[in-house]
Design an enzyme around this catalytic site. Sequence first.
Site, PDB file in Angstrom:
ATOM      1  CG  ASP A  57       1.813  -0.082  -9.473  1.00  0.00           C
ATOM      2  OD1 ASP A  57       1.896  -0.687 -10.546  1.00  0.00           O
ATOM      3  OD2 ASP A  57       1.940   1.157  -9.370  1.00  0.00           O
ATOM      4  CE  LYS A  58       8.099  -0.833 -13.422  1.00  0.00           C
ATOM      5  NZ  LYS A  58       8.639   0.565 -13.482  1.00  0.00           N
TER       6      LYS A  58
END
Length: 631
Positions: A309-310
């Site tokens: 995920d960022k």
Amino acid sequence: MFQWVHQQTNRLTLFSGILLAIAFVSYFLHYHALQQSALITATIIAGVPIALKAYQSLCMKAFSIDLLVTIAVIAALFIGEYVESAVVTFLFLFGAYLEARTLKKTRSSIRELTEMAPQEAIVKRNGKELTVSVEEVEEGDRVIIRSGSKIPVDGSILTGAATLNEAAVTGESVPVKKKQNDNVFSGTMVDNGYIEMTAEKVGEDTTFAKIIELVEEAQESKSKTQQFLDKFANVYTPAVVVISALVFLITRDLHLAIIFLVVACPGALVIGAPVSNVAGIGNGAKKGVLVKGGDVMDRFSKVDTLVFDKTGTLTKGKPEVTDIKTFQGYGVNDVLRLVAIGETLSEHHLGQTIVTEAKKRELPMDSSPEDGEVIKGNGIRAIVEGTPLLVGNKALMKAEHLNIPNNVLEYAIMQEKKGNTAIYAAIHGEVVAVISIADQIREDAIPALHELRQHGIQKIVMLTGDNRHTAELVATTLGLDEFHAEQLPADKVAFINKLQKDGHIVAMAGDGINDAPAIATADIGVAMGEGGTDVSMETADLVLMADKLMQFSHAYSLSKATMRNMKQNMYFAVGIVFVLLLGVLMGGIHLASGMLIHEASVLLVILNAMRLTRYHRQPKTQEPPAVLQPA
């Protein structure tokens, strides 16, 4: 009876050793009767705990090494080999004592964690300061922590400031400054300063208590290799008895059959896998990496593809509002106040960033959403002070069939190209504002990803619910193989499923509720502990307590080192059994020497595994590529 013998085993071992020494001296003084008596007594004293353990194993329908030794000793007494019977029983008990002492060291991480647990707390009740047991602290209590004291529960700071050593939770010994409204965790130490905090998680719900529980559970769990060896031992042990009987029937040499019985004991083989797992998991715990079991180590070592995920994973997860642009004549603070009240529904980083900005501006937020819904991966829908509110990304606006005017869209795209995340706010079905939020890439992201590639990771992908422009900027900066933007939780799950169908072993790292389905779907789920949600931490197989991607790199290389160590132990154990059997056939191995070599092999296997407790990933000589942070 059984319990008393078990408790006295060390003393029985000592008495047996003393009697052996007496027998040895008697031999040189030609006191034959005393020698025989000492040897027989030593055999009985040391043999009783071994025989009782063998009986207990049989009651549980298990064939243990103790059973093999008991049969061998009884047979040795029967044929008058008192020296060998006494030496074998003493060596077996003494070897078990040394094994227990050595194994205790491999479990030192859990003991150290338990010792770090705070025992008392100072709480303020009815205006008075009271010192109570940590178990008596209740949610909502005002807790006082002074310099040099441990924080007893999880919570947030009400007043004061302090420098904390959070090594017990994160594995990082670098002091961390904490101030009002910051979260603090049980088990961490106030190096200097004074704080008063609100108790939010107490007892078994604290982060530190969960760490101890997870490490204990992990050290008791078994890898597939260990499960196989346990089943193998249950077949192998009775097979050895049968083969020993066949050796006697064929050779009519009871002494040879007894020696075969002893040297074929699979002690080192059986203990090699669990001791490697315990040592590896203990090393991870000291470094702030919680590995939930031996099977996780096994699967993690085979991972070839990482999915991140960022926000909060590759980035710091501490975004800030960089700009608020309003349209249709709405005031900035008016919109921000309504949006912040609505976002109190959400645990997402971006929503909490908006709430923080409103508090920073000291906007009144006394009211609560009258009705609301968190739309995972997209935003929130709520009614605040009678006003219908929709806050989220462009996909949410489109899904609700809201028109985004061209000037609003152009402004949002311009902000995204600068590296911001654009959050749209709609009131009464009309887009009235764009809130720009920026986050910074973690300082250790580039070297950590570089190390992971060097240790065997073939592909690194980023899946994010953020916009394409920001995602592309982050992916380019980090040199990722792929990125996919504007992803819903279901999209992330589908992408991981596709990777798995293509033959990849996938690890997914995230920190939010919206990441939990993907974390659960991946072969290995990784959660960011310090800034992550409880859902993602509970779903994950591996938790990085300090939110450091270098911990990810350490965990991956540790998993490979653990599996290498386990294989070394297995090969060594099997090799020793073959050497001993060959020695028996050639007449060079006797009962006592066979037992001595057997016990030595078990100790060597344990000592080899103990190297993992001091394991550090090897730094690579090649430096990661130099890249710039996005603006």
